[in-house]
Design a protein around this motif. Sequence first.
Motif, mmCIF file in Angstrom:
data_model
loop_
_atom_site.group_PDB
_atom_site.id
_atom_site.type_symbol
_atom_site.label_atom_id
_atom_site.label_comp_id
_atom_site.label_asym_id
_atom_site.label_seq_id
_atom_site.Cartn_x
_atom_site.Cartn_y
_atom_site.Cartn_z
ATOM 1 N N SER A 1 -5.556 -1.701 2.010
ATOM 2 C CA SER A 1 -5.747 -0.493 1.112
ATOM 3 C C SER A 1 -5.367 -1.188 -0.295
ATOM 4 N N THR B 1 -4.235 0.832 -3.793
ATOM 5 C CA THR B 1 -4.106 2.210 -4.527
ATOM 6 C C THR B 1 -2.943 2.007 -5.442
ATOM 7 N N GLU C 1 -0.503 -1.736 -0.992
ATOM 8 C CA GLU C 1 -1.290 -2.709 -0.129
ATOM 9 C C GLU C 1 -0.897 -2.764 1.159
ATOM 10 N N ARG C 2 -1.317 -1.705 1.692
ATOM 11 C CA ARG C 2 -1.104 -1.383 3.230
ATOM 12 C C ARG C 2 -2.169 -1.874 4.425
ATOM 13 N N LEU D 1 -4.234 -0.985 7.251
ATOM 14 C CA LEU D 1 -4.527 0.205 7.785
ATOM 15 C C LEU D 1 -4.997 -0.091 9.251
ATOM 16 N N ASP E 1 -2.979 5.183 3.004
ATOM 17 C CA ASP E 1 -3.313 4.275 1.723
ATOM 18 C C ASP E 1 -3.018 4.984 0.482
#
Length: 270
Positions: A4, A6, A87-88, A90, A232
Amino acid sequence: MQLSHTQLSIVTTLDYAVPHPELGPVDCLLQVEAAMIPEQSVLQARIDLPPVDHFARVAAQAQIGERIWLRTSGPLQVRYEATVSIERMLAEIDTLPAVPPHLLPGETVDYLMPSRYCTSDTFHEFVEQEFGPLQGGARVGAIRDFIARTLTYEAGSSDAFTTAADTFQSRKGVCRDYAHLMIALVRASAIPARFASVYGLGVEPQDFHAVAEVFLDGAWHMVDATGMTSPDRIAKIGVGRDAADVSFLSSFGKVELLSQSVQVTELVPA
C-alpha cells in the motif's frame, strides 16, 4: 500480496483539567503518536505540551511506538500533528494459514492468553460450534464477518468496564468492543490476536480507532470488524493485549477530560 502507498495527515488535540491541584502533581502516561515502524514512515511530526514537572519517553508494548510520562499539577493540553506514509504489505486474510501453537514465536504467546477485556477462555465451545470446520485465515475471516453481521455500532452503548463477553451478550458496541470480541474469538481458536490503537482514514465519527491484529503465516495482519477502515489507510499508534495496555492517556491520579479532537485526512502527493 501487494504494497500500500497512502499518506495521512493527523491532527489530535486533548484538553484535561487537574481538578484537585492542592493534592499535588498527577502522573500521566500518554500514547498518541504514530509509531515509527517499518510498515509506516513518520515524515514529519510535532507534539505540543504545556510546562510539566517531568517529561520522559519510554518504549511502548512490543517495542511498537513510545509512551510519554508526564507529571503535572496544572491543565494538560496536548496537540499532536503528523504526516505518515503507509507502506504496508496487504494480504487476503482468508487465504493465510495459521501457525501451529507449538511453532509460535515466543513474543506471540502472550496474545494467546485471556486478558482483562478479552476473556477468550469463555468462548472455546462457541467457536468450535460456530466455526469448527474452518482453520487459519478462513476462520479469522468468518469471525470478522460474524461480528460485522451480528453487532450494531452504537456510541455510548459500552463503557470502560465492558468486556468481550458483555459485547457478545448485548450485540452492540463501539470500535474497541468490536476489537475485543474479535480478539477473544480468535484467541479461543488458538491463533494469537492483539489490540491495536490506530488512526484510521474513514472512521466516523473521527476519533481514536481500535482494530485487531492476528498472527497468521508468520506475520501480524490488521482486521477491522467495523468495516470503517482498512490496513492501507491505518497509522498504528501501539499494541497490547487489550485496550488497557494502549490507552491514549492513563492517569495515576484524578484528571478530567474537557475535550478531544482527532482529524485524519488523506494527502495526495503533488
